[in-house]
Design an enzyme around this catalytic site. Structure first.
Site, PDB file in Angstrom:
ATOM      1  N   ASP A  82      -8.702  -3.512  -5.821  1.00  0.00           N
ATOM      2  CA  ASP A  82      -8.758  -4.383  -4.545  1.00  0.00           C
ATOM      3  C   ASP A  82      -9.617  -3.717  -3.565  1.00  0.00           C
ATOM      4  O   ASP A  82      -9.648  -4.507  -2.399  1.00  0.00           O
ATOM      5  CB  ASP A  82      -7.277  -4.465  -3.994  1.00  0.00           C
ATOM      6  CG  ASP A  82      -6.732  -2.928  -3.502  1.00  0.00           C
ATOM      7  OD1 ASP A  82      -7.600  -1.954  -3.365  1.00  0.00           O
ATOM      8  OD2 ASP A  82      -5.553  -2.888  -3.625  1.00  0.00           O
ATOM      9  N   SER A  99       0.860  -1.203  -0.037  1.00  0.00           N
ATOM     10  CA  SER A  99      -0.109   0.068   0.088  1.00  0.00           C
ATOM     11  C   SER A  99       1.032   1.344   0.038  1.00  0.00           C
ATOM     12  O   SER A  99       1.860   1.634  -0.704  1.00  0.00           O
ATOM     13  CB  SER A  99      -1.102  -0.031   1.158  1.00  0.00           C
ATOM     14  OG  SER A  99      -1.810   0.910   0.829  1.00  0.00           O
ATOM     15  N   HIS A 145      -7.577  -5.101  -0.519  1.00  0.00           N
ATOM     16  CA  HIS A 145      -6.490  -4.581  -0.249  1.00  0.00           C
ATOM     17  C   HIS A 145      -5.573  -5.075   0.864  1.00  0.00           C
ATOM     18  O   HIS A 145      -4.469  -5.150   0.936  1.00  0.00           O
ATOM     19  CB  HIS A 145      -6.957  -3.144   0.045  1.00  0.00           C
ATOM     20  CG  HIS A 145      -5.601  -2.170   0.014  1.00  0.00           C
ATOM     21  ND1 HIS A 145      -4.954  -1.732  -0.933  1.00  0.00           N
ATOM     22  CD2 HIS A 145      -5.002  -1.501   1.087  1.00  0.00           C
ATOM     23  CE1 HIS A 145      -4.030  -0.936  -0.603  1.00  0.00           C
ATOM     24  NE2 HIS A 145      -4.201  -0.745   0.650  1.00  0.00           N
TER      25      HIS A 145
END
Length: 535
Positions: free
Chosen positions: A388, A181, A413
């Site tokens: 995601d 991320s 995610h």
């Protein structure tokens, strides 16, 4: 009765002696790995400057909201680029236990029931230890204050020190970085600002679900409404969306995650608002207005113009911060100029198959917005794209770098960092699987199951025959076998060649048989023969 209990205890003790802790597997050939988390992915401790007392404020369940507001609410200082606590007697630290892994493993170690909701790199750490990695020798973590800018000088200095310490601890080996991320933006900032140090210490960088062009839908709603990092029953005991909202408005990192306005999106993200308008005759009508990322700034300003919090009895204004936006725009410029050094290999894993907020809409034709300052209290609707669930696939793929490979993995995610498919790809890229047959791009494994070759001379001819068999192990895209997979397929090919001087001649013939796929495996046979002659 006492004798029976004694005998039972003796039996248990004897049984326990048979159970030994499994021998830890360590592979000394592995290069060190540094795990870098994303936003909200590090444990944060509040330290009382007067007493030195330390307490965890992120993540915690008991007393979460009160301690969060008291210890983590902050204000941005444009002169330093740093966000500082509203409480002047508190500093924020990231624990360094277990060589940095403690802070990014289980974000609330005290939580027993439902602890998987606060796992971050936990599953990946466990998996990598099973591959032969060793904490403090070949496996390390880098936690950081995720409220801050991804290019904050203090964070960059800590990252440089971390790389140097890992290089020393591993005996001078180069480092593999795995980021998740927003951690990908932090690594990219460091690579852009300190490319010499990056090239000196880093061998490979694997970015997972990185919002290289931002997470427009997610960040738009976060800036206007706040967000929740846990869902379900745990959310009732955690930090409220409103409390989180007040923090995010003053976080440089959040502004750096806004959708990039200069990127050529396939579908440009917009902010949509159903508005009620009146004409000069007093007649009202409802219209749908759309704002590009640049135009949406004026909406943020108006919507958050009167946003305030009360802290220690004092009302503090927290509007949309234009100074923070300027800082974030400069960060984007730095990210755009980043390049992977020649001696470093970059890999990109991005999430797919989940509806992901891209554009955000407030109000409806039947319930229009009459005042923009209503927006923080109105539930938004999303226009979604593939991704995601947080980062659009389009953003995660657009790294702007020279990549060795980019691989899409169906996954959400947070879940993507504990996905078995991702583990398999990473293991291959790290050369920890010692499997030359795995192809992470297409995600299949070719397993040779039989190989025979025979050569002999017969009546002036050289004859070579070969038989080879494989099993191709893969998963269908939709989880089902192909419609025609029940049929055996046979193909053949023949080639011949005559030498330039017409004194040599050779002919080869091959037959390929592909058997029906069953349980993800497909058996393949190759039979070939060549015959050559010399005049």
């Amino acid at each position: 009765m006492a004798m029976l209990i004694e005998e039972l205890i003796k039996s248990i003790e004897m049984w326990l002696k048979l159970i030994k802790k499994p021998q830890e597997y360590i592979d000394p050939t592995l290069d060190p790995v540094l795990l870098v988390p994303g936003v909200a992915g590090s444990i944060l401790n509040a330290v009382d400057k007067k007493t030195g007392r330390t307490e965890r404020v992120w993540v915690r369940i008991l007393g979460a909201d009160h301690e969060f507001c008291d210890k983590l609410w902050c204000r941005f200082d444009p002169s330093t680029g740093k966000t500082t606590n509203l409480d002047p007697d508190t500093s924020i630290e990231v624990p360094e236990d277990r060589y940095g892994l403690y802070a990014i493993d289980n974000l609330d170690p005290d939580m027993i029931i439902g602890s998987d909701c606060v796992y971050y790199y936990h599953d990946m750490i466990v998996e990598m230890l099973s591959w032969g990695y060793q904490e403090g020798k070949t496996l390390f973590g880098f936690g950081y204050d995720f409220r801050q800018s991804n290019r904050l000088q203090e964070t960059m200095e800590c990252f440089a020190q971390k790389l140097e310490s890992i290089h020393t601890a591993s005996g001078g080996k180069k480092i593999n970085i795995i980021s998740h991320s927003m951690g990908g933006l932090l690594v990219k900032c460091f690579m852009a600002l300190h490319s010499d140090i990056f090239e000196k210490y880093v061998k490979n960088w694997i970015a997972i679900a990185a919002p290289f062009q931002g997470a427009p839908g997610y960040i738009t709603s976060s800036l206007l409404n706040g967000t929740s990092f846990v869902h379900g029953w745990e959310e009732r005991f955690f930090i409220s969306k409103w409390s989180m909202h007040q923090l995010l408005i003053e976080c440089p990192s959040i502004y750096e995650l806004m959708g990039c306005p200069d990127f050529h999106w396939e579908h440009a993200p917009v902010l949509e608002i159903w508005k009620e308008k009146s004409n000069s005759n007093g007649e009202s009508s409802v219209v749908l207005e759309s704002y590009s990322p640049l135009e949406a700034v004026s909406v943020y300003e108006l919507a958050l113009a009167n946003n305030k919090v009360t802290y220690n009895g004092e009302k503090i204004s927290l509007p949309f911060n234009l100074e923070l936006l300027k800082w974030a725009n400069k960060t984007r410029e730095i990210l755009c100029h980043a390049k992977v050094p020649d001696k470093v290999k970059f890999y990109n894993i991005y999430g797919t198959n989940y509806e992901t907020p891209h554009s955000v809409c407030y109000g409806s034709q039947n319930a229009p917005i009459s005042d923009l300052q209503q927006l923080p209290f109105v539930q938004s609707n999303y226009i979604s794209v593939d991704g995601d669930g947080t980062v659009p696939t389009e953003s995660a793929k657009a790294d702007g770098l020279k990549a060795e490979a980019r691989v899409g993995v169906p996954g959400d995610h947070r879940g993507i960092v504990c996905d078995r498919h991702v583990f398999r790809v990473i293991k291959h890229w790290l050369r920890a699987d010692h499997d030359p047959y795995y192809n992470p791009i297409n995600d299949y494994v070719i397993l040779p199951t039989s190989f025979d070759i025979e050569r002999h001379h017969e009546k002036g001819l050289d004859v070579t025959s070969l038989r080879e068999e494989w099993e191709i192990v893969s998963e269908s895209q939709d989880g089902k076998e192909n419609a025609d997979s029940g049929k055996t397929k046979v193909g053949s090919i023949s080639v011949s060649h005559v030498g330039d001087d017409n004194t040599t001649w050779e002919e080869a013939h091959a037959t390929l048989i592909v058997h029906p796929k069953s349980e993800g495996k497909q058996h393949v046979e190759l039979n070939a023969m060549s015959v050559s002659a010399r005049a």
